[in-house]
Design a protein around this motif. Structure first.
Motif, PDB file in Angstrom:
ATOM      1  N   TYR A  56      22.896 -35.868  74.860  1.00  0.00           N
ATOM      2  CA  TYR A  56      22.724 -35.285  73.302  1.00  0.00           C
ATOM      3  C   TYR A  56      21.588 -36.687  73.023  1.00  0.00           C
ATOM      4  O   TYR A  56      21.200 -35.331  71.680  1.00  0.00           O
ATOM      5  CB  TYR A  56      24.662 -35.860  72.167  1.00  0.00           C
ATOM      6  CG  TYR A  56      23.978 -35.853  71.259  1.00  0.00           C
ATOM      7  CD1 TYR A  56      23.830 -35.900  70.456  1.00  0.00           C
ATOM      8  CD2 TYR A  56      23.447 -37.572  70.715  1.00  0.00           C
ATOM      9  CE1 TYR A  56      23.949 -35.269  68.328  1.00  0.00           C
ATOM     10  CE2 TYR A  56      23.481 -37.404  69.120  1.00  0.00           C
ATOM     11  CZ  TYR A  56      23.625 -36.854  68.362  1.00  0.00           C
ATOM     12  OH  TYR A  56      22.712 -36.559  66.694  1.00  0.00           O
ATOM     13  N   ASP A  87      31.726 -41.492  69.956  1.00  0.00           N
ATOM     14  CA  ASP A  87      31.866 -41.072  68.605  1.00  0.00           C
ATOM     15  C   ASP A  87      32.142 -39.959  68.385  1.00  0.00           C
ATOM     16  O   ASP A  87      32.142 -38.927  68.424  1.00  0.00           O
ATOM     17  CB  ASP A  87      30.547 -41.369  68.170  1.00  0.00           C
ATOM     18  CG  ASP A  87      30.775 -40.453  66.290  1.00  0.00           C
ATOM     19  OD1 ASP A  87      32.028 -40.729  66.017  1.00  0.00           O
ATOM     20  OD2 ASP A  87      29.461 -41.207  65.581  1.00  0.00           O
ATOM     21  N   ILE A  88      33.874 -40.004  68.313  1.00  0.00           N
ATOM     22  CA  ILE A  88      34.453 -38.535  67.948  1.00  0.00           C
ATOM     23  C   ILE A  88      34.328 -37.662  66.807  1.00  0.00           C
ATOM     24  O   ILE A  88      33.516 -36.558  67.267  1.00  0.00           O
ATOM     25  CB  ILE A  88      35.932 -38.835  67.215  1.00  0.00           C
ATOM     26  CG1 ILE A  88      36.931 -37.648  67.379  1.00  0.00           C
ATOM     27  CG2 ILE A  88      36.139 -39.629  65.644  1.00  0.00           C
ATOM     28  CD1 ILE A  88      37.249 -37.588  69.371  1.00  0.00           C
ATOM     29  N   SER A  89      33.164 -38.382  66.006  1.00  0.00           N
ATOM     30  CA  SER A  89      32.465 -37.435  65.234  1.00  0.00           C
ATOM     31  C   SER A  89      31.889 -35.807  65.359  1.00  0.00           C
ATOM     32  O   SER A  89      31.232 -35.439  65.284  1.00  0.00           O
ATOM     33  CB  SER A  89      32.354 -38.272  63.578  1.00  0.00           C
ATOM     34  OG  SER A  89      30.757 -39.040  63.984  1.00  0.00           O
ATOM     35  N   LEU A  90      30.846 -37.381  66.547  1.00  0.00           N
ATOM     36  CA  LEU A  90      30.031 -36.072  67.265  1.00  0.00           C
ATOM     37  C   LEU A  90      30.432 -35.528  68.608  1.00  0.00           C
ATOM     38  O   LEU A  90      29.825 -34.511  68.394  1.00  0.00           O
ATOM     39  CB  LEU A  90      28.932 -37.550  67.920  1.00  0.00           C
ATOM     40  CG  LEU A  90      27.506 -37.423  68.268  1.00  0.00           C
ATOM     41  CD1 LEU A  90      26.809 -38.227  68.706  1.00  0.00           C
ATOM     42  CD2 LEU A  90      27.968 -36.231  70.112  1.00  0.00           C
ATOM     43  N   VAL A  92      33.520 -33.387  67.563  1.00  0.00           N
ATOM     44  CA  VAL A  92      33.837 -32.436  67.414  1.00  0.00           C
ATOM     45  C   VAL A  92      32.925 -32.201  66.823  1.00  0.00           C
ATOM     46  O   VAL A  92      32.913 -30.280  66.572  1.00  0.00           O
ATOM     47  CB  VAL A  92      34.793 -33.644  65.925  1.00  0.00           C
ATOM     48  CG1 VAL A  92      34.965 -32.512  64.544  1.00  0.00           C
ATOM     49  CG2 VAL A  92      36.268 -34.067  66.288  1.00  0.00           C
ATOM     50  N   GLU A  93      31.780 -32.533  66.378  1.00  0.00           N
ATOM     51  CA  GLU A  93      30.623 -31.275  65.870  1.00  0.00           C
ATOM     52  C   GLU A  93      30.304 -30.849  66.821  1.00  0.00           C
ATOM     53  O   GLU A  93      29.589 -29.451  66.901  1.00  0.00           O
ATOM     54  CB  GLU A  93      29.376 -32.191  65.494  1.00  0.00           C
ATOM     55  CG  GLU A  93      28.127 -31.398  64.856  1.00  0.00           C
ATOM     56  CD  GLU A  93      27.160 -32.575  64.234  1.00  0.00           C
ATOM     57  OE1 GLU A  93      26.253 -31.767  64.109  1.00  0.00           O
ATOM     58  OE2 GLU A  93      27.016 -33.370  64.347  1.00  0.00           O
ATOM     59  N   LYS A  96      32.553 -27.634  68.076  1.00  0.00           N
ATOM     60  CA  LYS A  96      32.816 -26.744  66.466  1.00  0.00           C
ATOM     61  C   LYS A  96      31.398 -26.129  66.894  1.00  0.00           C
ATOM     62  O   LYS A  96      31.324 -24.847  66.216  1.00  0.00           O
ATOM     63  CB  LYS A  96      32.624 -27.893  65.348  1.00  0.00           C
ATOM     64  CG  LYS A  96      32.336 -26.783  63.811  1.00  0.00           C
ATOM     65  CD  LYS A  96      32.137 -27.935  62.338  1.00  0.00           C
ATOM     66  CE  LYS A  96      32.414 -26.859  61.708  1.00  0.00           C
ATOM     67  NZ  LYS A  96      32.317 -27.650  60.053  1.00  0.00           N
TER      68      LYS A  96
END
Length: 447
Positions: A56, A87-90, A92-93, A96
């Motif tokens: 990443y 970081d769960i939001s990373l 998920v993105e 996605k």
């Protein structure tokens, strides 16, 4: 289970790339590396990779931006995003945007390899599903075997008896008699119908690579073996592999095929490892297999292994009572909203019935397809049939054949006698093979 594949590793840290390469190559994967997103895209433009492991945190283009580019360009590679952050939001993105899964740093080697295998298994299942959908859409079951003659009823009876067994079947018959359709009927009406059916035309594969095609090879086994490849006998899984024109396989390969059939194991080219196979083997030949055995061209022991059940397919001229059913079937097959033909005239059917059909059912189908292309009426008429078929009608009318007609008929009979072997036909006729080919072209002989 270990799956072979090509892995693209992308990271701007060369030490990480080196460590990844070592780990994955030891596990048996082929590895290519890129130190930036731009380099990765260049590689994907030229090479097919199965999995891309993307860091990443890269400068210029981060992992998620690279995933977007991969998806925009429709590269058939499944991305795995790597991050040192929980970081769960990373995550998920990334998923996605098209990431198959994610991996956390520092690497856990066992988990890394397990995740890659999960991706490769998914890709294999996706590939097999596409093949199955294509095959099933063709509806290769009993409805594509047409006939009510005693000869065809006998074949239907054998198919019904062997469809759910694991026995090998050898199908004998001239070219164009429908041997592959019989093999498909056995497969798709039996308990393997939801598995793969893989047809292999043994005459179409270069003799130098047929061993690799059937048994597979490992990377570096020979010049040009840039990656490990699974053989067709293994790729068939629990399905069916159909070896068409098996008598054309070189005797050296016949020996290896015999072992594969006897022990249900194979050894890929360049490998010392034995791999189990589970596919059912069906085979076919248009040769006189007994003559081939006598000449030493085909192994007797392999013949006995394949010929557990024998299906002899008669030439069309020996079950002409099925011709009207076949004509109706092909008229329905080629009929469309733009081009609909309601049937065939009695005169045209008489000509078709009088013809000897050296090319068998395949030639009859080509004849009907040609009538759809060139015909103008609602019914197929004599004028819509090929000249080599209608010329038989002229012979019957005149009562006396011309020298050209006699020569044409004699050439056809001689070629049929030698089951299509034009070299032997030419020798018997007392002419050069080039002269025979010239006569075949001159007389418009379709055989």
């Amino acid at each position: 289970m270990m799956y072979h594949g090509k892995i693209l590793c992308v990271d701007d840290d060369t030490n990480v790339l080196s460590a990844l390469r070592r780990t994955l190559e030891v596990a048996g994967f082929e590895v290519v590396t890129a130190s930036s997103g731009k380099d990765a895209l260049t590689i994907l433009e030229k090479e097919i990779c199965d999995v891309a492991i993307l860091d990443y945190m890269m400068t210029e283009m981060n992992g998620i931006e690279l995933i977007k580019k991969i998806k925009e360009n429709c590269y058939e590679v499944e991305p795995l995003i790597v991050t040192g952050y929980s970081d769960i939001s990373l995550v998920v993105e990334a998923i996605k945007e098209g990431a198959f899964d994610y991996i956390l740093k520092p690497y856990n080697e066992e988990l890394l390899i397990s995740t890659i295998n999960k991706v490769l298994k998914y890709k294999r299942l996706l590939y097999e599903n596409r093949i199955l959908q294509n095959q099933l859409s063709e509806k290769h079951k009993f409805e594509n075997l047409i006939g009510s003659s005693p000869e065809m009823k006998r074949i239907f009876s054998i198919i019904e008896k062997v469809k759910d067994s694991n026995n090998n079947v050898l199908i004998h018959g001239e070219s164009g008699t429908g041997k592959e359709q019989i093999a498909k009927a056995i497969h798709y009406s039996g308990n393997r119908k939801d598995e793969l059916f893989i047809p292999v035309d043994c005459t179409a594969i270069n003799p130098n690579v047929i061993e690799s095609e059937l048994f597979g090879h490992v990377k570096g086994a020979f010049t040009g073996a840039h990656q490990t490849k699974e053989g067709l006998l293994k790729s068939a899984g629990k399905g069916t592999i159909f070896l068409d024109e098996i008598a054309e396989i070189h005797p050296n390969i016949q020996a290896k095929l015999l072992r594969a059939i006897q022990e249900m194991v194979i050894k890929p080219v360049g490998s010392n490892k034995i791999e189990k196979i589970e596919a059912r083997i069906l085979a076919a030949t248009n040769k006189d297999i007994y003559e081939a055995i006598e000449k030493g061209e085909f192994r007797k022991d392999l013949f006995y292994r394949l010929n557990v059940v024998s299906i002899k397919v008669p030439p069309l001229r020996e079950h002409k009572e099925d011709i009207s059913l076949l004509v109706d079937h092909f008229i329905k097959k080629y009929g469309t909203d733009e081009k609909e033909i309601k049937g065939i005239t009695p005169e045209a059917m008489n000509v078709i019935m009088a013809y000897h059909w050296p090319g068998n059912i395949r030639q009859l189908e080509n004849c009907i397809e040609r009538a759809f292309v060139l015909g103008t009426g609602e019914h197929i008429d004599v004028k819509d049939l090929p000249e080599e078929i209608t010329s038989k009608k002229i012979e019957k009318k005149s009562g006396i054949n011309t020298l050209r007609e006699i020569e044409r008929e004699h050439i056809i009979k001689t070629i049929l006698h030698f089951k299509g072997n034009k070299k032997r036909a030419a020798e018997t006729l007392g002419i050069k093979r080039s002269t025979l080919y010239h006569r075949i072209k001159e007389y418009n002989i379709d055989i």
